[in-house]
Enzyme design. Structure first.
Site, PDB file in Angstrom:
ATOM      1  N   SER B 133      43.899  36.487  28.848  1.00  0.00           N
ATOM      2  CA  SER B 133      42.497  36.376  29.232  1.00  0.00           C
ATOM      3  C   SER B 133      42.107  37.406  30.292  1.00  0.00           C
ATOM      4  O   SER B 133      40.933  37.688  30.472  1.00  0.00           O
ATOM      5  CB  SER B 133      42.198  34.968  29.739  1.00  0.00           C
ATOM      6  OG  SER B 133      42.791  34.749  30.987  1.00  0.00           O
ATOM      7  N   LYS B 169      40.232  34.167  36.582  1.00  0.00           N
ATOM      8  CA  LYS B 169      38.918  34.721  36.272  1.00  0.00           C
ATOM      9  C   LYS B 169      38.500  35.659  37.404  1.00  0.00           C
ATOM     10  O   LYS B 169      39.012  35.554  38.518  1.00  0.00           O
ATOM     11  CB  LYS B 169      37.871  33.600  36.152  1.00  0.00           C
ATOM     12  CG  LYS B 169      38.026  32.711  34.919  1.00  0.00           C
ATOM     13  CD  LYS B 169      37.338  33.301  33.716  1.00  0.00           C
ATOM     14  CE  LYS B 169      37.479  32.375  32.511  1.00  0.00           C
ATOM     15  NZ  LYS B 169      38.872  32.274  32.044  1.00  0.00           N
TER      16      LYS B 169
END
Lengths: 213, 213
Positions: B133, B169
């Site tokens: 990710s 993130k």
DNA sequence: CGAGGAGGGGGACAGATGAACACTAAAAAT
DNA sequence: ATTTTTAGTGTTCATCTGTCCCCCTCCTCG
């Protein structure tokens, strides 16, 4: 409780702090802090605070002390601690690859042998990456690449001496003759690996702070 | 020779014996022998013999002593070492973010505080990255990301608790309200950062061996 | 309520430990 | 041939360092 000393009882946050301090000091310098050094480090006004913490740690089985000996604290779980190796950091490796007078390192990286899969014997070193030539392998400018002296295998990332400069390239032997490949379309790749000095094989990477990702 | 102390001079057989004894004792128990213990071990009638050997070893650069401190002998390669901290590795951090019962770590990573820009006080931990990710930030599957508990700043990479799972993130505050952004087009990004638990801010990355690049 | 543990303060003491000084003798370097 | 280094013996001294004692404030648990 009959078997109390056999179990490592849960440490309080403060006790864990003390234990961490002992650990890091002992591993950094090899010297165990004395009670008065613990006292100073944590800002205790009294030496008794350090002593009682040590006693608590011993009661809970985290450390073992030898009585009436200076700095004589042993860690109970000494076995599962990985040894640390110091890896010299070079900005680049000049032509003299295996000569005795190594270039002065730009610093030292300390890593536990486990995380890099090093052996304590292997002479590893680190190279500060300049440029984005290996960005396709997710090696960024400013990263420290840890290398080991050994024969490269197919798909290994190696440090090679090209035009008097050390560069990272991927070592490929898929065809008949091995060649070096840059992991960036902007860089020339496919350099025949013959006549080239392979200076090391990448075994790990350390990316530090004080930079933006 | 003017710069004699800068070089590691050749040790005599006897001096090597002493050094070996120090090494083996220190590795076995973690405790450096005192001068009187050296004396006893080698059967010296006088303590001065041990002291003078230590002095010779120091003059030749094999060890470094701290004056007037008990058992304060460092091996030369450890003398200039940066402090080392052990950071626990978690596979993931479950919901209970700041609770006292921390999840059992999957191991420990030892890094010198310098390379990650850590302070010895900061409680850092490492997270094993699963998935791609954050591949756009060149964080690969299997990497160990070192995180610190602190307030995130714009563009920091953070560990956030989303749907009961910890995910990496990028923290962005360019607009009015902060949000989290994945560094992979295949992943959903732009998650409002409100109501989300930020579990740490990335300060470093360690990529180990035993994997293919 | 009392007992016990965690976390600390203050100070005294004795043993553990490093350091210094004087002297010797053989080997190695100059 | 002289000096330096190595390798010790013997002794004293100063300080480092662990240990012990008595004190305190919070907690928690029974």
């Amino acid at each position: 409780m009959f078997f109390g000393t056999l179990f490592i009882m849960k440490l309080t946050a403060r006790q864990q702090e003390i234990l961490d301090y002992l650990h890091s000091e002992h591993r950094r310098s090899g010297i165990m802090p004395s009670t008065r050094e613990i006292q100073k480090h944590f800002g205790f006004a009294s030496q008794t605070a350090a002593v009682s913490h040590l006693r608590a740690l011993e009661k809970k089985g985290a450390i073992v002390k030898e009585e009436r000996k200076a700095r004589a604290v042993m860690f109970a779980d000494a076995a599962d601690r990985e040894p640390i190796v110091d890896v010299p950091i070079y900005g680049a490796i000049p032509a003299g690859y295996s000569d005795d007078t190594e270039p002065t390192p730009d610093g030292t990286l300390s890593v536990d042998v486990c995380s890099m899969g090093l052996t304590e014997r292997s002479k590893a070193y680190a190279l500060k990456v300049r440029g984005e030539s290996m960005i396709g392998a997710h090696i960024m400018d400013g990263d420290h690449v840890v290398l080991e002296y050994r024969e490269p295998r197919d798909q290994d990332i190696v440090a090679a001496l090209i035009d008097g400069e050390t560069t990272l390239k991927r070592f490929v032997t898929s065809g008949r003759k091995p060649y070096l490949k840059a992991e960036n379309p902007d860089y020339p790749d496919l350099i025949p690996a013959q006549e080239l000095l392979i200076q090391g094989v990448m075994v790990g990477l350390v990316r530090g702070a004080s930079r933006r990702w």
